[in-house]
Design a protein around this motif. Structure first.
Motif, mmCIF file in Angstrom:
data_model
loop_
_atom_site.group_PDB
_atom_site.id
_atom_site.type_symbol
_atom_site.label_atom_id
_atom_site.label_comp_id
_atom_site.label_asym_id
_atom_site.label_seq_id
_atom_site.Cartn_x
_atom_site.Cartn_y
_atom_site.Cartn_z
ATOM 1 N N LEU A 463 0.825 -1.217 0.000
ATOM 2 C CA LEU A 463 0.000 0.000 0.000
ATOM 3 C C LEU A 463 0.853 1.259 0.000
ATOM 4 O O LEU A 463 0.505 2.252 -0.642
ATOM 5 N N ASP A 464 1.997 1.217 0.713
ATOM 6 C CA ASP A 464 2.864 2.395 0.717
ATOM 7 C C ASP A 464 3.255 2.760 -0.701
ATOM 8 O O ASP A 464 3.279 3.923 -1.084
ATOM 9 N N GLU A 465 3.567 1.723 -1.451
ATOM 10 C CA GLU A 465 3.975 1.941 -2.828
ATOM 11 C C GLU A 465 2.858 2.604 -3.625
ATOM 12 O O GLU A 465 3.072 3.590 -4.327
ATOM 13 N N LEU A 466 1.646 2.071 -3.484
ATOM 14 C CA LEU A 466 0.534 2.616 -4.266
ATOM 15 C C LEU A 466 0.254 4.059 -3.862
ATOM 16 O O LEU A 466 0.031 4.917 -4.713
ATOM 17 N N PHE A 467 0.274 4.328 -2.559
ATOM 18 C CA PHE A 467 0.018 5.697 -2.124
ATOM 19 C C PHE A 467 1.111 6.640 -2.605
ATOM 20 O O PHE A 467 0.891 7.819 -2.784
ATOM 21 N N GLN A 468 2.287 6.066 -2.810
ATOM 22 C CA GLN A 468 3.394 6.910 -3.243
ATOM 23 C C GLN A 468 3.305 7.248 -4.732
ATOM 24 O O GLN A 468 3.578 8.379 -5.124
ATOM 25 N N ILE A 469 2.925 6.306 -5.561
ATOM 26 C CA ILE A 469 3.053 6.564 -7.005
ATOM 27 C C ILE A 469 1.731 6.623 -7.756
ATOM 28 O O ILE A 469 1.697 7.161 -8.860
ATOM 29 N N ALA A 470 0.644 6.084 -7.200
ATOM 30 C CA ALA A 470 -0.572 6.008 -8.019
ATOM 31 C C ALA A 470 -1.340 7.328 -7.995
ATOM 32 O O ALA A 470 -1.383 8.020 -6.983
ATOM 33 N N THR A 487 -6.020 9.186 -5.358
ATOM 34 C CA THR A 487 -5.257 8.745 -4.195
ATOM 35 C C THR A 487 -5.375 9.721 -3.033
ATOM 36 O O THR A 487 -5.501 9.316 -1.882
ATOM 37 N N ARG A 488 -5.367 11.015 -3.339
ATOM 38 C CA ARG A 488 -5.359 11.963 -2.212
ATOM 39 C C ARG A 488 -6.695 12.008 -1.499
ATOM 40 O O ARG A 488 -6.807 12.568 -0.417
ATOM 41 N N GLU A 489 -7.729 11.394 -2.107
ATOM 42 C CA GLU A 489 -9.006 11.311 -1.397
ATOM 43 C C GLU A 489 -9.151 9.984 -0.646
ATOM 44 O O GLU A 489 -10.166 9.734 -0.015
ATOM 45 N N MET A 490 -8.137 9.117 -0.777
ATOM 46 C CA MET A 490 -8.210 7.800 -0.138
ATOM 47 C C MET A 490 -7.403 7.808 1.160
ATOM 48 O O MET A 490 -6.429 8.540 1.292
ATOM 49 N N THR A 491 -7.822 6.967 2.102
ATOM 50 C CA THR A 491 -6.998 6.745 3.283
ATOM 51 C C THR A 491 -6.627 5.274 3.316
ATOM 52 O O THR A 491 -7.276 4.443 2.669
ATOM 53 N N ARG A 492 -5.589 4.953 4.051
ATOM 54 C CA ARG A 492 -5.184 3.546 4.176
ATOM 55 C C ARG A 492 -6.306 2.721 4.791
ATOM 56 O O ARG A 492 -6.527 1.579 4.415
#
Lengths: 531, 308
Positions: A463-470, A487-492
């Motif tokens: 998930l860190d990866e996806l939050f970083q690049i997607a 992504t910026r509207e999503m939380t982990r």
């Protein structure tokens, strides 16, 4: 504390492979009840060191002390007899055998399989790692296979547990569960030697760390007093380039790839059928697909790459052209590129040279052939180019794929596809088992590719990866895909809930023909976990 | 003796050497080694068995000599393929050629020497049951031994830890090694066991079936044994079925020839192999799409060198 005998001490351990000194006078000290991190880049000598501690490799020099007494570990059996258990990075499982048989093989006392199965059920439940003893391994997902490795180690009641990148295929929730397990083990006075590339995890979990660089111990520290950046600096000996975050403003270009209500029953009865999967991927965009292993990622990848053809041509369109019925090479010619999850055996043929692997994957597009003959120098130049661009570390110029370490091979197979400058790149688990430096390199390259106008689809369990690049993230669960959200509207937390199947609406097995009851691994696990 | 009894008896005698050799090779292949030298080990067993039996006058010593010859040839194969990690296919083929050649030399002084074959054991009362009595209870020791072998091997492979370890070596030698098992040693035992079985099968040919030596007397039975292992998809009881089926085909071939049936004998001789292909195709068709992969041990034919 000072008068306590260390559980295990390695003194000046040295191991050479030909001219390469994989471990150069390495010292390591592990106390009972300690979770000790072993850090280092790919090829720093971590695997060599733990193989010696597990009796798989014989040291050329130095010695090992167990509770203060010098010991010789002639084989893993000797190590296990002392109480050393190991979970391997590359699974050491037997696909054609059942879970119980796989576990039974790792136990030193002969024990009737029925008892093994019973104990396995208990241990796996106690540690929150549910497993079905009677199932054959080939039916299981990567995540489930990892559980077998861990559970089979725990069943040996070890004093020292060596874990080689155990969390690379687990969800955040599963990882948290494993950490709980490890903390329980620590509280029981057992020690854990923990190898990971996830530095945040190390800071969260470990109270001591030994850092290797090029076969030597370069640093010892308490990771809790460090930052991820400072740990990374110790590992690589220099600053790691931060991935430049650049979430593009919504859909930067026209839609390049469209998947329209794709229904695909899985050929494998144990696989996951895709149900009504729809997605749109714009030019210049990175779309991330999260999900627990075994929820249809493999099937989605196969459908996108053309390894399995869609039922209707219009199910998939690339730049407006229906490609659902086109095979992988025709899709490649349309400037699509694919990097599957399994690097050895799927992305690369283990016993073929890198140049040959480049040819095999590139023959549809790369122009390595002239009149049917192979242009060897061109292939080698291509290998050099990939090697250079992606910092692939290898001995000879053109080694066999299996001779590369996991991380370096990953850099090669990703680089091989990226260097073709595809307009669409579909990549599964791009940085699994890759060290921090290389992972950051690969992620940066994916972002750069997107910035140059390509569409990138990343299937990842990190998930860190996806939050970083997607730019946008969708979640796959039981063969269904959620709507992609910026992504910026999503939380982990939100992603985690989706990964557990919440918000997918009613999807009972009966309502979706072709879905066997067992085809909902996420759900089944949760239920077992509660029981 | 009824005709049915007579036919069954001949089928059993034709099938027994196939079964013994096949069950040995099955264990070898389950450990991940493909030994194509079955024919060579078998014929060396036949030649050594008859030679020692004639010289000493003892059938027992003959049988032991046959087993010893099979083991000796298997040891050569093990040296090449396990210790030196040579190619298993080439080494096995070489072993067959070597064995067939050497057996001619060993057997040469004994060509045409007749001796009493090993007799049958009659179990009282039970053998008086019509039809099946003589078939089941008036047989030589080899037949009983072959059935015991099938049961024993099946039990060993699926009910014991050692059997599990042996299969693990055939499935994934690298993982077995990582768990601390001595893959090469386990494979060595399997190969030697296979050699012993092939030698024993050879003894059956030259001491029971046709109690004298003729060169080339195995007549391709070693190859049929190899085919049976594949036909049986590496399962002992299916190997038994295959051996009796193929043994029946051999008998059919003989009778068809003497009766002057218009089927070319070459066709019947080829039939076991054809059946093997058909069986494999059917098995794979049934498994297709299940993701189960091949039925063969995954590590079959892969040389393994431990990295220490």
């Amino acid at each position: 504390m000072a008068d306590r005998t260390p559980l295990l001490v390695a003194e000046a351990l040295t191991r050479r492979f030909g001219a390469l000194v994989a471990n150069d006078s390495v010292d390591l000290r592990i106390m009972p009840g300690e979770i000790h991190a072993l850090l280092g880049e790919n090829g720093a000598g971590k695997s060599t060191l733990v193989k010696m501690l597990y009796g798989l490799l014989v040291p050329d020099g130095g010695r090992i002390l167990w509770r203060g007494e010098p010991v010789t570990l002639a084989n893993p059996r000797a190590a296990r007899a002392l109480g050393i258990g190991m979970v391997f990075q590359h699974f050491s499982l037997f696909d054609a055998m059942t879970v119980a048989e796989n576990v039974g093989l790792a136990l030193d006392e002969a024990e009737p399989l029925r008892d093994v199965a019973e104990r396995l059920r208990e241990v796996s439940r106690a540690y929150g790692l549910p497993l079905e003893p009677g199932r054959e391994v080939w039916r299981l997902s990567v995540g489930e296979r990892q559980r077998i490795e861990i559970v089979r180690c725990l069943m040996q009641d070890p004093h020292l547990l060596i874990l080689d990148e155990p969390t690379s295929v687990l969800t955040p929730q599963e990882t948290e569960g494993l950490f709980e397990t490890l903390r329980t083990l620590r509280d029981e006075g057992r020690a854990v030697l923990y190898i990971s590339h996830k530095l945040d995890e190390v800071r969260q979990l470990c109270e001591a760390a030994t850092i290797l660089r090029q076969g030597k111990v370069v640093e010892r520290c308490d990771p809790r007093g460090q930052t991820a950046a400072s740990l990374a600096r110790m590992m690589v000996g220099s600053q790691i380039a931060e991935v430049r975050l650049s979430h593009a403003a919504e859909a930067t270009g026209p839609v390049r790839l469209r998947v329209d209500n794709l229904n695909m029953p899985s050929e494998d009865p144990q696989g996951t059928s895709l149900k009504g999967v729809s997605l749109e991927l714009a030019a210049g965009e990175v779309l991330g697909i999260a999900g627990v292993a075994g929820n249809g990622q493999d099937e989605l990848f196969a459908a996108l790459s053309g390894e399995v053809l869609a039922p209707r041509a219009a199910d998939l369109t690339l730049d407006g052209t229906p490609i659902g019925r086109e095979g992988i090479n025709r899709r490649r010619r349309r400037s699509a590129a694919f990097v599957p999850e399994e690097r050895l055996g799927h992305a690369a043929a283990p016993r073929m040279a890198l140049s040959e692997n480049a040819l095999v994957a590139g023959h549809a597009a790369n122009g390595f052939l002239r009149g049917g003959f192979i242009q060897r120098d061109r292939m080698l130049n291509w290998v050099d180019a990939v090697t250079h661009a992606f910092d692939v570390r290898k001995g000879p110029r053109d080694p066999e794929a299996r001779d590369l370490s996991g991380g370096n091979l990953q850099k090669f197979v990703v680089g091989r596809e990226m260097l073709r400058k595809p307009r669409l790149l579909v990549v599964s688990q791009p940085t699994w088992g890759v060290d921090a430096g290389a992972a950051s390199l690969i992620r940066q390259a994916l972002l750069d590719l997107a910035r140059d106008g390509a569409s990138v689809l990343v299937i990842s369990q990190d998930l860190d990866e996806l939050f970083q690049i997607a730019d946008r993230i969708a979640v796959i669960f039981n063969g269904r895909l959620s709507d992609a959200q910026p992504t910026r509207e999503m939380t982990r937390e939100a992603v985690g809930l989706l990964m557990g199947g919440e918000g997918f609406g009613p999807a009972t097995p009966g309502a979706t023909p072709g879905a066997a009851p067992g085809a909902a691994p996420g759900q089944a696990r949760d239920k077992e976990g509660v029981a | 003796m009824t005709l049915a009894t007579a036919i069954l008896l001949t089928v059993i005698t034709a099938a027994t050497p196939l079964l013994i050799a096949a069950i040995g090779e099955l264990v070898v292949e389950r450990s991940g080694v493909l030994n194509l030298g079955v024919e060579g080990m078998m014929i060396m067993g036949a030649a050594s068995g008859v030679a020692v039996a004639i010289i000493t006058g003892s059938s027992t010593l003959g049988v032991l000599a046959a087993i010893g010859a099979g083991v000796a040839l298997a040891a050569i194969f093990a040296l090449l393929t396990l210790a030196l990690a040579a190619n298993q296919y080439a080494s096995g083929l070489a072993l067959t050629i070597f064995g067939v050649g050497l057996s001619g030399v060993v057997g040469a002084p004994f060509v045409g020497v007749q001796r009493e074959g090993i007799g049958r054991i009659t179990i009282p009362f039970l053998s008086d049951i019509p039809v099946i009595g003589p078939v089941l209870f008036r047989q030589d020791l080899f037949v009983y031994a072959s059935v015991a072998l099938v049961i024993g091997v099946s039990w060993f492979l699926w009910r014991t830890k050692s059997g599990l370890i042996l299969r693990a070596c055939g499935e994934n030698p690298v993982s077995a090694h990582a768990l601390g098992y001595r893959v090469l040693r386990i494979r060595l035992y399997a190969v030697l066991f296979g050699g012993a079985c092939a030698g024993l099968a050879g003894a059956y040919l030259s001491l029971v079936l046709t109690p004298f030596w003729t060169s080339g007397m195995t007549a391709g039975r070693g190859w049929i044994a190899l085919a049976i292992v594949v036909f049986a998809s590496w399962l002992p009881f299916r190997a038994m079925l295959g051996a009796y089926l193929f043994g029946g085909l051999i008998i059919l071939q003989l009778h068809a020839q003497t009766a002057g049936v218009a089927i070319p004998s070459q066709f019947l001789a080829a039939l076991p192999y054809l059946l093997t292909i058909v069986a494999l195709t059917l098995i794979m068709a049934a498994r297709r799409g299940t993701g189960a992969g091949s039925v063969a041990p995954a590590g079959l034919g892969q040389p393994f060198t431990p990295d220490r």
